[in-house]
Scaffold this active site. Structure first.
Site, PDB file in Angstrom:
ATOM      1  N   HIS A  55       0.154  23.682   7.954  1.00 22.63           N
ATOM      2  CA  HIS A  55       0.990  22.558   8.403  1.00 22.63           C
ATOM      3  C   HIS A  55       0.212  21.839   9.491  1.00 22.63           C
ATOM      4  O   HIS A  55      -0.480  22.472  10.297  1.00 22.63           O
ATOM      5  CB  HIS A  55       2.327  23.071   8.932  1.00 22.63           C
ATOM      6  CG  HIS A  55       3.257  21.996   9.426  1.00 22.63           C
ATOM      7  ND1 HIS A  55       3.394  20.770   8.795  1.00 22.63           N
ATOM      8  CD2 HIS A  55       4.102  21.957  10.487  1.00 22.63           C
ATOM      9  CE1 HIS A  55       4.292  20.046   9.446  1.00 22.63           C
ATOM     10  NE2 HIS A  55       4.722  20.737  10.487  1.00 22.63           N
ATOM     11  N   GLY A 104       3.824  36.634   8.419  1.00 19.95           N
ATOM     12  CA  GLY A 104       5.197  36.298   8.054  1.00 19.95           C
ATOM     13  C   GLY A 104       5.271  35.843   6.610  1.00 19.95           C
ATOM     14  O   GLY A 104       4.525  36.329   5.755  1.00 19.95           O
ATOM     15  N   GLN A 142       1.347  28.115  18.348  1.00 20.76           N
ATOM     16  CA  GLN A 142      -0.057  27.968  17.959  1.00 20.76           C
ATOM     17  C   GLN A 142      -0.959  27.465  19.084  1.00 20.76           C
ATOM     18  O   GLN A 142      -2.084  27.939  19.230  1.00 20.76           O
ATOM     19  CB  GLN A 142      -0.171  27.039  16.748  1.00 20.76           C
ATOM     20  CG  GLN A 142       0.343  27.645  15.463  1.00 20.76           C
ATOM     21  CD  GLN A 142       0.097  26.752  14.260  1.00 20.76           C
ATOM     22  OE1 GLN A 142      -0.686  25.816  14.308  1.00 20.76           O
ATOM     23  NE2 GLN A 142       0.772  27.052  13.154  1.00 20.76           N
ATOM     24  N   SER A 162      29.308  15.917 -16.232  1.00 19.16           N
ATOM     25  CA  SER A 162      30.281  15.167 -17.035  1.00 19.16           C
ATOM     26  C   SER A 162      30.146  13.667 -16.772  1.00 19.16           C
ATOM     27  O   SER A 162      29.621  13.238 -15.743  1.00 19.16           O
ATOM     28  CB  SER A 162      31.707  15.616 -16.686  1.00 19.16           C
ATOM     29  OG  SER A 162      32.047  15.176 -15.378  1.00 19.16           O
ATOM     30  N   GLU A 197      12.483  17.428   6.218  1.00 17.12           N
ATOM     31  CA  GLU A 197      13.328  18.467   6.808  1.00 17.12           C
ATOM     32  C   GLU A 197      14.521  17.870   7.547  1.00 17.12           C
ATOM     33  O   GLU A 197      15.651  18.333   7.414  1.00 17.12           O
ATOM     34  CB  GLU A 197      12.506  19.308   7.788  1.00 17.12           C
ATOM     35  CG  GLU A 197      11.434  20.153   7.132  1.00 17.12           C
ATOM     36  CD  GLU A 197      10.459  20.730   8.131  1.00 17.12           C
ATOM     37  OE1 GLU A 197       9.641  21.582   7.729  1.00 17.12           O
ATOM     38  OE2 GLU A 197      10.467  20.323   9.312  1.00 17.12           O
ATOM     39  N   GLU A 229      28.783  24.979  -5.245  1.00 18.17           N
ATOM     40  CA  GLU A 229      28.308  24.334  -6.470  1.00 18.17           C
ATOM     41  C   GLU A 229      27.052  23.493  -6.265  1.00 18.17           C
ATOM     42  O   GLU A 229      26.466  22.991  -7.231  1.00 18.17           O
ATOM     43  CB  GLU A 229      29.429  23.477  -7.068  1.00 18.17           C
ATOM     44  CG  GLU A 229      30.587  24.312  -7.598  1.00 18.17           C
ATOM     45  CD  GLU A 229      31.600  23.494  -8.376  1.00 18.17           C
ATOM     46  OE1 GLU A 229      31.238  22.403  -8.863  1.00 18.17           O
ATOM     47  OE2 GLU A 229      32.746  23.947  -8.496  1.00 18.17           O
ATOM     48  N   ASP A 233       6.590  15.837   6.073  1.00 15.47           N
ATOM     49  CA  ASP A 233       7.228  17.146   6.117  1.00 15.47           C
ATOM     50  C   ASP A 233       8.371  17.148   7.129  1.00 15.47           C
ATOM     51  O   ASP A 233       9.484  17.603   6.827  1.00 15.47           O
ATOM     52  CB  ASP A 233       6.195  18.220   6.478  1.00 15.47           C
ATOM     53  CG  ASP A 233       6.771  19.618   6.426  1.00 15.47           C
ATOM     54  OD1 ASP A 233       6.943  20.144   5.308  1.00 15.47           O
ATOM     55  OD2 ASP A 233       7.047  20.195   7.490  1.00 15.47           O
ATOM     56  N   GLY A 247       6.603  31.523   1.186  1.00 15.87           N
ATOM     57  CA  GLY A 247       5.598  32.553   0.937  1.00 15.87           C
ATOM     58  C   GLY A 247       5.932  33.507  -0.189  1.00 15.87           C
ATOM     59  O   GLY A 247       5.058  33.884  -0.973  1.00 15.87           O
TER      60      GLY A 247
END
Length: 330
Positions: free
Chosen positions: A108, A26, A86, A252, A195, A231, A191, A134
């Protein structure tokens, strides 16, 4: 001060007589495999027999085989599939093929830190985690640059797990950007927190809340979209380039005064206390347990919330507005 390693600290030569098995192709998998191959390392990719990525990897000149065979042939097995898959995959197709002195690698730390993968003690276990997607890891490598990485050692059976990890990081270009030493615990918990509280959960809820507030007050949804979502890229790019200081220098004085005097009313004491609560849920394993059970139940909450947010007016409206801005797709 963090320990940071660069090209001169890593000896890629220790990988020259080793075969690296990349499990998955991936976002990270394709970048690791191609960068290592271009660094002169012997790489094999392990995929399911029915994987749609098989043909893509083969067209890139990579050797592709099953996950079991790649795990058997590899001296270093880097697991680059989603966290929730996994554990089972390791038990069924990787663990039976690990030999004394092999190395198991991750990008990870979730499954090691929360005990979903418990490797035997006769192998090295390390993590090399690029701090970028990646496609960026691959692009920076092709430009002779590198995305910074994190390095952590969980098991040092060989006595040279750190050397292997640094060599691997150099092979994917990480030592050009700098490799920071950490632990599986620190990487995983920070991590997940980043997130949930800031990068994804925090930002997406802030955007929707701002949009909803303006629309509820009678302003045009299109204007609300541009002010609260579109924006944001300008602001994030400035922060990415030079921190909050550069962003404040570039906007500004009116915007800066509003930032300095009103921002803490949005991210207030209650918000900070909720962030601490989220961190405690991560540290205690409560979030990990919830996510593991969610996957075992076929993701009912995950799917319901995903579908709900996809129907939010800012998403429906935004799709049309982005169609007016052809340059965004580029």
């Amino acid at each position: 001060m963090a320990n940071i390693y660069y090209d001169n600290d890593a000896d890629i030569g220790i990988l020259k007589d080793k075969k690296i098995a990349i499990i998955g192709y991936g976002s990270q998998g394709h970048a690791h495999a191609l960068n290592l191959k271009d660094s002169g390392i012997d790489v094999i990719v392990g995929l399911r027999r029915d994987s749609l990525s098989r043909g893509i990897a083969e067209k890139e000149g990579l050797k592709v085989t099953t996950i079991s065979e790649a795990s058997e042939k590899g001296d270093i097995i880097m697991i680059l599939i989603p966290d929730d898959r996994q554990g089972d995959l390791f038990q069924k197709e990787i663990s039976p093929h690990l030999k004394d002195g092999d190395a198991l690698a991750f990008a990870h730390g979730f499954n090691i830190h929360f005990g979903q993968i418990v490797p035997s003690t006769n192998i090295d276990v390390f993590m090399v985690a690029p701090k970028g997607p990646g496609h960026l890891v691959r692009r920076m490598y092709t430009e002779g640059k590198g995305v910074p990485c994190l390095l952590a050692i969980h098991q040092d059976f060989s006595g040279n797990a750190k050397g292997l990890g640094l060599a691997y990081a150099k092979g994917i270009g990480g030592t050009k950007g700098g490799v920071i030493k950490t632990t599986f615990k620190e990487e995983t918990e920070t991590d997940l927190f980043g997130e949930q509280a800031v990068l994804c959960g925090g930002v997406s809820e802030l955007i929707k809340a701002g949009f909803d507030t303006l629309v509820e007050a009678g302003y045009q949804p299109e204007i609300a979209y541009f002010e609260c979502l579109h924006e944001l890229k300008l602001i994030v790019d400035l922060i990415h380039e030079g921190g909050i200081t550069k962003m404040r220098h570039s906007i500004s004085d009116t915007a800066r005064y509003g930032d300095l005097t009103r921002g803490h009313r949005i991210i207030n004491k209650k918000t900070r206390n909720e962030m601490r609560r989220i961190l405690r849920e991560i540290q205690s394993g409560e979030f990990a347990r919830e996510w593991i059970l969610e996957n075992r139940a076929n993701r009912p909450v995950f799917n319901a919330l995903t579908n709900r947010d996809a129907e939010h007016p800012i998403e429906i409206l935004g799709k049309g507005l982005r169609g007016m801005m052809k340059w965004i797709r580029k």
